[in-house]
Design a protein around this motif. Structure first.
Motif: not given
Length: 378
Positions: A3-7, A196-198, A200-208, A227-229
């Motif tokens: 599994t990719r590590y996701c911070s 959805f974002l995962h 679509r290949g998005i690796l960085k997300v910010h939740m507001l 699921m993300f970086d």
């Protein structure tokens, strides 16, 4: 397969007066409508030591202006910090880009026009067009004024059924970080957006805009699945204001202390921080002991730093549980009320299905379990 590590990182929203917070938190989000003053370079210099410096979009100010008679104007000439009035809110891409460069922002949101669920189709389309215009004005400016800053876009659909359409309208190759509003969002809606974002290949997300524990748990589940970086989220909650007084937060549950219904236990801001925490069950040594505070450190000066470290601790703990496969059992045995607990468990289940079988599996799960106030996702 490994599994990719996701911070997973909490970013408190800071204003220029939050000097101690700037100094001691490892990640932060700057509110561009109250920018750090150029004649006070010390806080800016300390931003260079941060793991991340995010910059907000000014969307929150627009969100507050829309229900009033105040006009919201996108401009390239008027300076918002000089020319916004009680009648007009000026949003200025040039101003934002200059602040990104000055503060050394690592990630900055483009100006957006937030939507309400009750917006008419005409209003919704207008807000989307204005967000697109702000994007198109900002991209060439950012390339010249703040080229080291990664750009981010906040997705602002009225409901989940419009998420895919909104993304298609606003996404651009120059931007690889996308955000979604946490504030007021149901756990299943958060999980749907992440799925959805995962895919679509998005690796960085910010939740507001929220640091509620049940929402952090959903983000932790996505982090545990790799699921993300990187997942970041922000809030103002660390300031802990209630009825004009400060509060601190319990590191096990993120409950505010003293409780809102405990008027007799309100915090004396002039009191000493160590005595306050001892009195109410806080843990001074765990969160402030390593900072070598003076003996006369007051609540007013240090309670915010304590809270920031509590939110970071809780976030790290939830992410660790998720990575070890222990989050579901933790949620089942947690203090959350039954309805909220079930919503979090459903969101975690949907993320697992998404990671294993793709976004279509998440769509099918959402169709059967969507919250009553949500429109059907496409």
């Amino acid at each position: 397969m490994k599994t990719r590590y996701c911070s997973l990182l909490y970013a408190p929203v800071l204003n220029e007066s939050d000097v101690n917070a700037v100094r001691y938190c490892r990640t932060c989000m700057i509110n561009p409508f109250t920018p750090f003053q150029r004649n006070e370079p010390a806080p800016i210099a300390s931003l260079a030591d941060k793991e991340m410096v995010l910059s907000d979009s000014t969307g929150y100010q627009a969100l507050r202006a829309f229900p009033t008679a105040k006009r919201v104007v996108l401009t390239m000439t008027a300076r918002p910090d000089r020319h916004s009035t009680d009648e007009v809110l000026f949003l200025n891409p040039f101003h934002n880009c200059m602040d990104n460069a000055r503060t050394g922002a690592t990630t900055a949101f483009l100006i957006d026009y937030p939507t309400f669920g009750e917006d008419s189709e005409e209003v919704y389309k207008w807000k989307l067009r204005m967000s697109q215009k702000a994007r198109d004005l900002t991209l060439p400016l950012a390339a010249k004024l703040c080229p080291e800053t990664e750009l981010a876009i906040a997705l602002q659909p009225r409901h989940m059924g419009e998420l895919e359409e909104y993304y298609e309208e606003i996404a651009t190759p120059e931007v690889r970080t996308y955000g979604f509003p946490l504030r007021g969002s149901h756990p299943l809606n958060i999980a749907y957006a992440l799925s959805f974002l995962h895919h679509r290949g998005i690796l960085k997300v910010h939740m507001l805009g929220s640091s509620a524990p049940h929402r952090i748990m959903v983000l932790a589940a996505a982090a545990g699945l790799g699921m993300f970086d990187r997942i970041t989220f922000d809030s103002l909650t660390w300031q802990g204001h209630y009825a004009g007084k400060r509060q601190f937060f319990d590191h096990e549950t993120l409950r505010a202390m003293p409780r809102r219904d405990n008027k007799a236990g309100r915090i004396d801001e002039d009191g000493l921080i160590r005595l306050l925490l001892d009195e109410h069950g806080g843990d001074f040594n765990l969160f402030l002991g390593g900072l070598q505070l003076p003996d006369d450190a007051t609540v007013k000066e240090w309670i915010g730093i304590y809270n920031i470290r509590v939110f970071q601790y809780f976030t790290d703990r939830m992410a660790g549980l998720a990575r070890r496969g222990e989050l579901v059992d933790f949620v089942k045995d947690s203090w959350l009320p039954p309805k909220r607990k079930n919503a979090v468990l459903n969101a975690i289940e949907m993320l697992h299905r998404s990671a294993k079988d793709g976004h279509d599996a998440a769509v099918a799960f959402y169709a059967k379990n969507a919250p009553q106030d949500a429109s059907q996702a496409s």
